[in-house]
Write an enzyme that holds these catalytic residues in place. Sequence first.
Site, short mmCIF file in Angstrom:
data_model
loop_
_atom_site.label_atom_id
_atom_site.label_comp_id
_atom_site.label_asym_id
_atom_site.label_seq_id
_atom_site.Cartn_x
_atom_site.Cartn_y
_atom_site.Cartn_z
N ASN A 52 0.82 -1.22 -0.16
CA ASN A 52 0.11 -0.14 -0.06
C ASN A 52 0.82 1.67 0.37
OD1 ASN A 52 0.81 -0.79 3.10
ND2 ASN A 52 -1.10 0.27 3.56
N VAL A 53 0.35 2.22 -0.71
CA VAL A 53 1.04 3.30 -0.45
C VAL A 53 -0.01 4.62 0.14
CG1 VAL A 53 2.22 5.17 -2.31
CG2 VAL A 53 2.53 2.52 -2.17
N GLU A 54 0.12 5.14 0.80
CA GLU A 54 -1.24 6.21 1.01
C GLU A 54 -0.74 7.42 0.49
OE1 GLU A 54 -2.31 3.92 5.10
OE2 GLU A 54 -0.77 6.09 5.41
N CYS A 63 -3.78 0.33 -2.83
CA CYS A 63 -3.45 -0.41 -1.64
C CYS A 63 -2.66 -1.82 -2.38
CB CYS A 63 -4.81 -1.00 -2.14
SG CYS A 63 -4.99 -1.59 -2.90
N GLU A 65 -3.09 -4.81 -3.01
CA GLU A 65 -3.64 -5.04 -4.86
C GLU A 65 -3.00 -4.21 -6.09
OE1 GLU A 65 -5.73 -6.53 -0.93
OE2 GLU A 65 -4.71 -4.35 -1.88
N CYS A 96 -10.07 -6.72 0.72
CA CYS A 96 -11.95 -6.09 0.79
C CYS A 96 -12.37 -6.11 -0.02
CB CYS A 96 -11.45 -4.35 1.32
SG CYS A 96 -10.84 -3.58 -0.33
N CYS A 99 -11.14 -5.27 -3.69
CA CYS A 99 -9.77 -5.47 -4.23
C CYS A 99 -10.13 -7.25 -4.47
CB CYS A 99 -8.72 -5.70 -2.88
SG CYS A 99 -8.20 -3.67 -2.72
#
Length: 155
Positions: A52-54, A63, A65, A96, A99
């Site tokens: 994940n990369v916020e 996310c 995925e 989720c 994803c």
Amino acid sequence: MTAPGQAVPEGEWDTLRAAAREAARRAYAPYSSYPVGAAARVDDGRIVTGCNVENASYGLGLCAECGLVSALHAGGGGVLTRFTCVNGEGEVIVPCGRCRQLLMEHGGPELLVETPGGVVPLDRLLALAFGPQWLPEASRPAGSPPGGETSPERD
């Protein structure tokens, strides 16, 4: 490499979990402090990973995925056959709903997904999924199934 329905080689889930844990260590999660790593086996034998990369604009984060599917296509494409996802503690978690839909597009209903409760095919996590089979033929990607072949029967 294992075709759908065949036994998974011994140690395969350990290998994928290790790759997912390494990906989680590379995650950029300064806002949630919840790093996630994902790893999957491709039908040609490759392993692809994502993390994940916020972003400060929370909705723009990526996310694990999404990163994994991007790596799949950047590396030449293919079909995902086995998938696992872990948190920053290395614990197996489940993707989720969004994803799961993404994984359905790139792995199909037979994609084996490791969950905290064991390994299950993706169609158990995302029953009656929307996919290319529901789109008009002109809108479907090349090689996708026609409308009736994989669509659930309708009453």
